[in-house]
Motif scaffolding. Structure first.
Motif, PDB file in Angstrom:
ATOM      1  N   SER A  69       0.831  -1.209   0.000  1.00 12.93           N
ATOM      2  CA  SER A  69       0.000   0.000   0.000  1.00 12.93           C
ATOM      3  C   SER A  69       0.866   1.260   0.000  1.00 12.93           C
ATOM      4  N   LEU A  70       2.061   1.141  -0.588  1.00 12.63           N
ATOM      5  CA  LEU A  70       2.988   2.267  -0.698  1.00 12.63           C
ATOM      6  C   LEU A  70       3.295   2.516  -2.166  1.00 12.63           C
ATOM      7  N   VAL A  71       3.219   3.787  -2.571  1.00 10.87           N
ATOM      8  CA  VAL A  71       3.549   4.187  -3.936  1.00 10.87           C
ATOM      9  C   VAL A  71       4.673   5.221  -3.868  1.00 10.87           C
ATOM     10  N   VAL A  72       5.671   5.066  -4.723  1.00 13.40           N
ATOM     11  CA  VAL A  72       6.783   6.007  -4.789  1.00 13.40           C
ATOM     12  C   VAL A  72       6.513   7.021  -5.901  1.00 13.40           C
ATOM     13  N   VAL A  73       6.607   8.308  -5.567  1.00 15.29           N
ATOM     14  CA  VAL A  73       6.472   9.373  -6.558  1.00 15.29           C
ATOM     15  C   VAL A  73       7.842  10.004  -6.758  1.00 15.29           C
ATOM     16  N   VAL A  74       8.333   9.972  -7.993  1.00 11.19           N
ATOM     17  CA  VAL A  74       9.644  10.525  -8.320  1.00 11.19           C
ATOM     18  C   VAL A  74       9.438  11.828  -9.089  1.00 11.19           C
ATOM     19  N   LEU A  75      10.032  12.901  -8.598  1.00  8.48           N
ATOM     20  CA  LEU A  75       9.902  14.195  -9.281  1.00  8.48           C
ATOM     21  C   LEU A  75      11.249  14.912  -9.318  1.00  8.48           C
ATOM     22  N   PRO A  76      11.408  15.846 -10.256  1.00  7.18           N
ATOM     23  CA  PRO A  76      12.723  16.485 -10.415  1.00  7.18           C
ATOM     24  C   PRO A  76      13.123  17.386  -9.259  1.00  7.18           C
ATOM     25  N   GLN A  77      12.155  18.027  -8.621  1.00  3.56           N
ATOM     26  CA  GLN A  77      12.490  18.857  -7.464  1.00  3.56           C
ATOM     27  C   GLN A  77      11.233  19.140  -6.646  1.00  3.56           C
ATOM     28  N   VAL A  78      11.389  19.076  -5.341  1.00  3.76           N
ATOM     29  CA  VAL A  78      10.295  19.404  -4.434  1.00  3.76           C
ATOM     30  C   VAL A  78      10.111  20.915  -4.432  1.00  3.76           C
ATOM     31  N   GLY A  79       8.854  21.378  -4.440  1.00  2.00           N
ATOM     32  CA  GLY A  79       8.584  22.809  -4.386  1.00  2.00           C
ATOM     33  C   GLY A  79       8.232  23.427  -5.709  1.00  2.00           C
TER      34      GLY A  79
ATOM     35  N   VAL B 245      12.283  -0.926  -5.100  1.00  2.00           N
ATOM     36  CA  VAL B 245      11.203  -1.167  -6.051  1.00  2.00           C
ATOM     37  C   VAL B 245      11.184  -2.614  -6.509  1.00  2.00           C
ATOM     38  N   PHE B 246      12.351  -3.139  -6.897  1.00  2.00           N
ATOM     39  CA  PHE B 246      12.375  -4.493  -7.438  1.00  2.00           C
ATOM     40  C   PHE B 246      12.250  -5.564  -6.360  1.00  2.00           C
ATOM     41  N   SER B 247      12.459  -5.208  -5.102  1.00  2.00           N
ATOM     42  CA  SER B 247      12.231  -6.171  -4.022  1.00  2.00           C
ATOM     43  C   SER B 247      10.819  -6.055  -3.471  1.00  2.00           C
ATOM     44  N   LYS B 248       9.950  -5.329  -4.189  1.00  2.00           N
ATOM     45  CA  LYS B 248       8.522  -5.239  -3.868  1.00  2.00           C
ATOM     46  C   LYS B 248       8.242  -4.518  -2.564  1.00  2.00           C
ATOM     47  N   GLN B 249       9.115  -3.585  -2.160  1.00  2.00           N
ATOM     48  CA  GLN B 249       8.827  -2.787  -0.973  1.00  2.00           C
ATOM     49  C   GLN B 249       7.879  -1.637  -1.298  1.00  2.00           C
ATOM     50  N   ALA B 250       7.554  -1.484  -2.566  1.00  2.00           N
ATOM     51  CA  ALA B 250       6.556  -0.510  -3.007  1.00  2.00           C
ATOM     52  C   ALA B 250       5.711  -1.172  -4.084  1.00  2.00           C
ATOM     53  N   ASP B 251       4.430  -0.804  -4.147  1.00  2.00           N
ATOM     54  CA  ASP B 251       3.515  -1.439  -5.093  1.00  2.00           C
ATOM     55  C   ASP B 251       3.614  -0.847  -6.489  1.00  2.00           C
ATOM     56  N   GLY B 252       4.073   0.398  -6.607  1.00  2.00           N
ATOM     57  CA  GLY B 252       4.137   1.026  -7.921  1.00  2.00           C
ATOM     58  C   GLY B 252       4.896   2.332  -7.866  1.00  2.00           C
ATOM     59  N   ILE B 253       5.112   2.919  -9.047  1.00  2.00           N
ATOM     60  CA  ILE B 253       5.924   4.118  -9.180  1.00  2.00           C
ATOM     61  C   ILE B 253       5.209   5.120 -10.069  1.00  2.00           C
ATOM     62  N   LEU B 254       5.253   6.398  -9.662  1.00  2.00           N
ATOM     63  CA  LEU B 254       4.802   7.497 -10.513  1.00  2.00           C
ATOM     64  C   LEU B 254       6.005   8.383 -10.810  1.00  2.00           C
ATOM     65  N   LEU B 255       6.259   8.642 -12.083  1.00  2.00           N
ATOM     66  CA  LEU B 255       7.312   9.579 -12.474  1.00  2.00           C
ATOM     67  C   LEU B 255       6.649  10.864 -12.947  1.00  2.00           C
ATOM     68  N   LEU B 256       6.951  11.975 -12.298  1.00  2.00           N
ATOM     69  CA  LEU B 256       6.387  13.268 -12.681  1.00  2.00           C
ATOM     70  C   LEU B 256       7.434  14.081 -13.433  1.00  2.00           C
ATOM     71  N   ALA B 257       7.355  14.049 -14.755  1.00  2.00           N
ATOM     72  CA  ALA B 257       8.282  14.809 -15.604  1.00  2.00           C
ATOM     73  C   ALA B 257       9.717  14.619 -15.138  1.00  2.00           C
ATOM     74  N   SER B 258      10.063  13.400 -14.768  1.00  2.00           N
ATOM     75  CA  SER B 258      11.367  13.141 -14.169  1.00  2.00           C
ATOM     76  C   SER B 258      12.169  12.162 -15.008  1.00  2.00           C
TER      77      SER B 258
END
Length: 342
Positions: free
Chosen positions: A59-69, A110-123
């Protein structure tokens, strides 16, 4: 408080309590009422970590973005948070700082399934090249792009975005309708597909109007305010100074307007400016910025929903629908644009 005590008070088996906690629709209504009353009585709180482990989900999703803010991405995140909360997911944010480093710790998680999915935001991809290659050859954990793909290696993943070529063409065409013939373009980073698409739209509109793009009218602004200020100074020094400047994002438009004023010129009387994104500062700039609006929160919501669907359906494979979901853009006309000066 244990599940056994809940079962004893409710007068049911522990298996029934477990079924109620995991799939309440499979339990009869009167039994559901008994079990819930017992849970309320003893104050039982299910161990979410253990339950997710049994289900094979985090029930964890990783969001990857180029910069916070980033003001535009903040609005996208608002839509993501809303759907994540509704669907019972937690969010872990990974900031790449716009650098193409290898993120070995992230890759392993990610590959050891510690997160269910990934979102890449313009990254950029957070995976090292061997992992990126592995992801193409084997089933990849569910991954969805919010906004556009910034590198070709990400093109085979599903995305939710506007049509950047059409949107940039519309912004340029609006300036042409105002009588502008000398239109400059401040691009982002040269290795970004986003920048390429928006420049492509600008050139498409200029070509359609049979207007020439002079050498030096397309300059790099690095997607930052300072970068745009430097780019604007170059455009103002051009022997055929543009009467309008189209910036590939609103943050660069902020720097452009500031630099035009520093040069003793007026916006839009001397030079019109158009941005892209409609960030929260666009409407309160001086003058308020004409820009291409992306429905940021809607993009966030749709991206998260598409990821949840991918998670429920399993890892990406050759049969997964990876076609981009295109959302509408809109030209917002404000006071930073006007008729071309004589």
């Amino acid at each position: 408080m244990s599940i056994k005590k809940v079962a004893r008070i409710a007068g049911v088996s522990t298996a029934t309590v477990s079924r109620y906690l995991n799939s309440p629709e499979q339990v009869k209504e009167n039994t559901r009422s008994k079990v819930q009353s017992a849970i309320d009585e003893v104050g039982y709180a299910p161990n979410a970590l253990a339950r997710n482990f049994r289900r094979g989900k985090t029930s964890l999703v990783v969001v990857v973005l180029p910069q916070v803010g980033d003001p535009f991405l903040d609005n996208v995140m608002r839509g993501i948070w809303r759907v994540a909360d509704e669907q019972g997911y937690s969010i872990l944010i990974r900031d790449t700082q716009s650098n193409s480093h290898d993120f070995d710790e992230f890759t392993e998680m990610v590959f050891s399934k510690q997160a269910d999915g990934i979102l890449l935001l313009a990254s950029i991809s957070p995976f090292s090249e061997p992992e990126a290659k592995r992801s193409r050859e084997k089933a990849h954990p569910p991954l969805v792009l919010g906004l556009e793909s910034v590198t070709t290696e990400l093109n085979h993943f599903p995305s939710v975005r506007v049509d950047n070529v059409a949107a940039a063409a519309d912004g340029t065409q609006y300036l042409i309708q105002l009588g502008h013939e000398r239109i400059g373009f401040i691009a982002g980073k040269p290795d970004s597909l986003l920048t390429h698409d928006r420049e492509k739209g600008y050139r498409k509109a200029m070509r359609k109007a049979k207007l020439k793009v002079e050498n030096g009218w397309v300059v790099e602004g690095e997607q930052t305010i300072d970068g745009a200020r430097r780019a604007t100074r170059r455009l103002l020094a051009h022997k055929q100074r543009p009467t309008a400047i189209f910036c590939a994002n609103d943050e660069m438009a902020l720097g452009t307007v500031h630099e035009i004023k520093n040069a003793g010129l007026r916006v839009p009387e001397d030079i019109s400016v158009v941005g892209f994104d409609d960030i929260r500062y666009a409407e309160v700039m001086d003058p308020p910025l004409t820009t291409i609006a992306q429905p940021a929160e809607e993009i966030g919501e749709r991206t998260m929903r598409r990821l949840v669907q991918a998670i429920d359906g399993g890892a990406l494979d050759k049969d997964t629908d990876t076609s981009p979901e295109i959302v509408p853009h809109k030209l917002i006309v404000r006071k930073s644009t006007g008729n071309a000066p004589r």
